[in-house]
Design an enzyme around this catalytic site. Sequence first.
Site, PDB file in Angstrom:
ATOM      1  N   ASP A   2       0.789  -1.231   0.000  1.00  0.00           N
ATOM      2  CA  ASP A   2       0.000   0.000   0.000  1.00  0.00           C
ATOM      3  C   ASP A   2       0.812   1.268   0.000  1.00  0.00           C
ATOM      4  O   ASP A   2       1.860   1.319   0.637  1.00  0.00           O
ATOM      5  CB  ASP A   2      -0.813   0.058   1.303  1.00  0.00           C
ATOM      6  CG  ASP A   2      -2.216  -0.369   1.050  1.00  0.00           C
ATOM      7  OD1 ASP A   2      -2.825   0.155   0.111  1.00  0.00           O
ATOM      8  OD2 ASP A   2      -2.685  -1.239   1.791  1.00  0.00           O
ATOM      9  N   TRP A   7       2.319   8.044  -2.406  1.00  0.00           N
ATOM     10  CA  TRP A   7       3.723   8.384  -2.713  1.00  0.00           C
ATOM     11  C   TRP A   7       3.767   9.275  -3.956  1.00  0.00           C
ATOM     12  O   TRP A   7       4.479  10.278  -3.982  1.00  0.00           O
ATOM     13  CB  TRP A   7       4.502   7.089  -2.942  1.00  0.00           C
ATOM     14  CG  TRP A   7       5.965   7.243  -3.187  1.00  0.00           C
ATOM     15  CD1 TRP A   7       6.952   7.199  -2.255  1.00  0.00           C
ATOM     16  CD2 TRP A   7       6.614   7.452  -4.448  1.00  0.00           C
ATOM     17  NE1 TRP A   7       8.178   7.360  -2.854  1.00  0.00           N
ATOM     18  CE2 TRP A   7       8.001   7.524  -4.203  1.00  0.00           C
ATOM     19  CE3 TRP A   7       6.152   7.579  -5.762  1.00  0.00           C
ATOM     20  CZ2 TRP A   7       8.933   7.714  -5.217  1.00  0.00           C
ATOM     21  CZ3 TRP A   7       7.076   7.783  -6.773  1.00  0.00           C
ATOM     22  CH2 TRP A   7       8.456   7.851  -6.501  1.00  0.00           C
ATOM     23  N   HIS A  19       3.229   3.253  -8.670  1.00  0.00           N
ATOM     24  CA  HIS A  19       3.286   1.801  -8.890  1.00  0.00           C
ATOM     25  C   HIS A  19       4.647   1.416  -9.484  1.00  0.00           C
ATOM     26  O   HIS A  19       5.238   0.412  -9.125  1.00  0.00           O
ATOM     27  CB  HIS A  19       2.162   1.355  -9.829  1.00  0.00           C
ATOM     28  CG  HIS A  19       0.787   1.593  -9.281  1.00  0.00           C
ATOM     29  ND1 HIS A  19       0.437   1.261  -8.002  1.00  0.00           N
ATOM     30  CD2 HIS A  19      -0.320   2.153  -9.839  1.00  0.00           C
ATOM     31  CE1 HIS A  19      -0.829   1.586  -7.785  1.00  0.00           C
ATOM     32  NE2 HIS A  19      -1.314   2.143  -8.884  1.00  0.00           N
ATOM     33  N   LEU A 113      13.481 -19.253  -2.254  1.00  0.00           N
ATOM     34  CA  LEU A 113      12.220 -18.581  -1.928  1.00  0.00           C
ATOM     35  C   LEU A 113      11.123 -18.863  -2.962  1.00  0.00           C
ATOM     36  O   LEU A 113      11.363 -18.801  -4.161  1.00  0.00           O
ATOM     37  CB  LEU A 113      12.487 -17.063  -1.892  1.00  0.00           C
ATOM     38  CG  LEU A 113      11.268 -16.159  -1.721  1.00  0.00           C
ATOM     39  CD1 LEU A 113      10.750 -16.216  -0.296  1.00  0.00           C
ATOM     40  CD2 LEU A 113      11.602 -14.716  -2.089  1.00  0.00           C
ATOM     41  N   ARG A 170       1.755  -4.908   6.635  1.00  0.00           N
ATOM     42  CA  ARG A 170       0.916  -3.946   5.901  1.00  0.00           C
ATOM     43  C   ARG A 170       1.657  -2.615   5.882  1.00  0.00           C
ATOM     44  O   ARG A 170       2.065  -2.115   6.928  1.00  0.00           O
ATOM     45  CB  ARG A 170      -0.441  -3.832   6.606  1.00  0.00           C
ATOM     46  CG  ARG A 170      -1.396  -2.887   5.934  1.00  0.00           C
ATOM     47  CD  ARG A 170      -2.519  -3.606   5.244  1.00  0.00           C
ATOM     48  NE  ARG A 170      -3.000  -2.828   4.125  1.00  0.00           N
ATOM     49  CZ  ARG A 170      -4.209  -2.907   3.615  1.00  0.00           C
ATOM     50  NH1 ARG A 170      -5.089  -3.747   4.101  1.00  0.00           N
ATOM     51  NH2 ARG A 170      -4.551  -2.169   2.585  1.00  0.00           N
ATOM     52  N   ARG A 176      -6.265  -2.239   7.840  1.00  0.00           N
ATOM     53  CA  ARG A 176      -7.327  -3.091   7.297  1.00  0.00           C
ATOM     54  C   ARG A 176      -6.706  -4.368   6.741  1.00  0.00           C
ATOM     55  O   ARG A 176      -5.523  -4.400   6.424  1.00  0.00           O
ATOM     56  CB  ARG A 176      -8.022  -2.387   6.120  1.00  0.00           C
ATOM     57  CG  ARG A 176      -8.818  -1.185   6.432  1.00  0.00           C
ATOM     58  CD  ARG A 176      -9.543  -0.741   5.161  1.00  0.00           C
ATOM     59  NE  ARG A 176      -8.617  -0.259   4.161  1.00  0.00           N
ATOM     60  CZ  ARG A 176      -8.251   1.010   4.052  1.00  0.00           C
ATOM     61  NH1 ARG A 176      -8.717   1.910   4.878  1.00  0.00           N
ATOM     62  NH2 ARG A 176      -7.408   1.381   3.108  1.00  0.00           N
TER      63      ARG A 176
HETATM   64  C1  FPP Z   1      -1.761  -0.373  -3.647  1.00  0.00           C
HETATM   65  O1  FPP Z   1      -1.396   0.989  -3.535  1.00  0.00           O
HETATM   66  C2  FPP Z   1      -0.974  -1.035  -4.687  1.00  0.00           C
HETATM   67  C3  FPP Z   1      -1.495  -1.635  -5.787  1.00  0.00           C
HETATM   68  C4  FPP Z   1      -2.920  -1.705  -6.056  1.00  0.00           C
HETATM   69  C5  FPP Z   1      -0.629  -2.241  -6.831  1.00  0.00           C
HETATM   70  C6  FPP Z   1       0.669  -2.792  -6.382  1.00  0.00           C
HETATM   71  C7  FPP Z   1       1.516  -3.045  -7.579  1.00  0.00           C
HETATM   72  C8  FPP Z   1       2.848  -2.858  -7.661  1.00  0.00           C
HETATM   73  C9  FPP Z   1       3.705  -2.484  -6.542  1.00  0.00           C
HETATM   74  C10 FPP Z   1       3.579  -3.022  -8.958  1.00  0.00           C
HETATM   75  C11 FPP Z   1       3.270  -4.234  -9.773  1.00  0.00           C
HETATM   76  C12 FPP Z   1       3.411  -5.496  -9.020  1.00  0.00           C
HETATM   77  C13 FPP Z   1       4.392  -6.385  -9.230  1.00  0.00           C
HETATM   78  C14 FPP Z   1       4.439  -7.641  -8.444  1.00  0.00           C
HETATM   79  C15 FPP Z   1       5.448  -6.152 -10.213  1.00  0.00           C
HETATM   80  P1  FPP Z   1      -2.490   2.102  -3.771  1.00  0.00           P
HETATM   81  O2  FPP Z   1      -2.523   2.420  -5.232  1.00  0.00           O
HETATM   82  O3  FPP Z   1      -3.803   1.657  -3.206  1.00  0.00           O
HETATM   83  O4  FPP Z   1      -1.899   3.323  -2.981  1.00  0.00           O
HETATM   84  P2  FPP Z   1      -2.718   4.372  -2.103  1.00  0.00           P
HETATM   85  O5  FPP Z   1      -3.377   3.591  -0.998  1.00  0.00           O
HETATM   86  O6  FPP Z   1      -1.667   5.317  -1.594  1.00  0.00           O
HETATM   87  O7  FPP Z   1      -3.690   5.038  -3.032  1.00  0.00           O
END
Ligand code: FPP
Length: 226
Positions: A2, A7, A19, A113, A170, A176
């Site tokens: 998260d 960020w 992302h 792993l 988390r 959550r």
């Molecule tokens: C949640 O942050 C994150 C995601 C929904 C996507 C996570 C994906 C990656 C880190 C990159 C792709 C994955 C891999 C395995 C290469 P959010 O967007 O909900 O952030 P926020 O809570 O600050 O809005």
Amino acid sequence: MDGNGRWARNRAFARIRGHRAGVESVRAVVRAAGEIGVEYLTLYAFSQENWSRPRSEVCALMRLLEKFLRNEIAELNENNVQLHAIGQVQDLSEQVRRQLALSQEATARNTGLKLILALSYGARREITRAAREIAREVQAGRVSPDEVDENLFARHLYTRDYPDPDLLIRTSGELRVSNFLLWQISYAEFVVSPVLWPDFRKEHFLDAVREYGRRQRRFGGVSSRG
Ligand code: FPP
């Protein structure tokens, strides 16, 4: 994982840049987990609910995932990491599914792993899917209702081949569970880090593992120290 969106917002960037920055954290944490001998690491990369995000974000995340799967094979092999996936993988585009299968095949012989990506994953759906499968087995007379116990149930989950997680980390201070491994985390220790995922690196991961090491796990019993 998260905090990617926050960020990016803190820097007045588009969410996708968060992302993208998060992929670097994935690399760092996978490497660190392998180094300290973690056997299984599950990353909640894309939830069932994430499909409802704006189309542009979903497409960008899918492109990022495909690129990661394509580009990381050498690094995963170098670190002896075996790639796995849980979730409704059939929801992913054919292109992503093909790359996922190729990357799994390319890392299948690694013995370190096990990196499990949760993709199009939702715990409630996983549980109802298991219930449906068991109901069919009962209906067909292959299983009696009295045989339906926790072990049998767990064998119908996506995670049938993996142990339950010991530690759930988390990031970004969220308190959550967000429909993640609801059955499997029954006795997991929770560590919440305030760090946003794109800033989450080896030292934060090791901090969380150290914190886990200080916990006394009782599994509902009493502690050995009385
Ligand atoms: C949640 O942050 C994150 C995601 C929904 C996507 C996570 C994906 C990656 C880190 C990159 C792709 C994955 C891999 C395995 C290469 P959010 O967007 O909900 O952030 P926020 O809570 O600050 O809005």
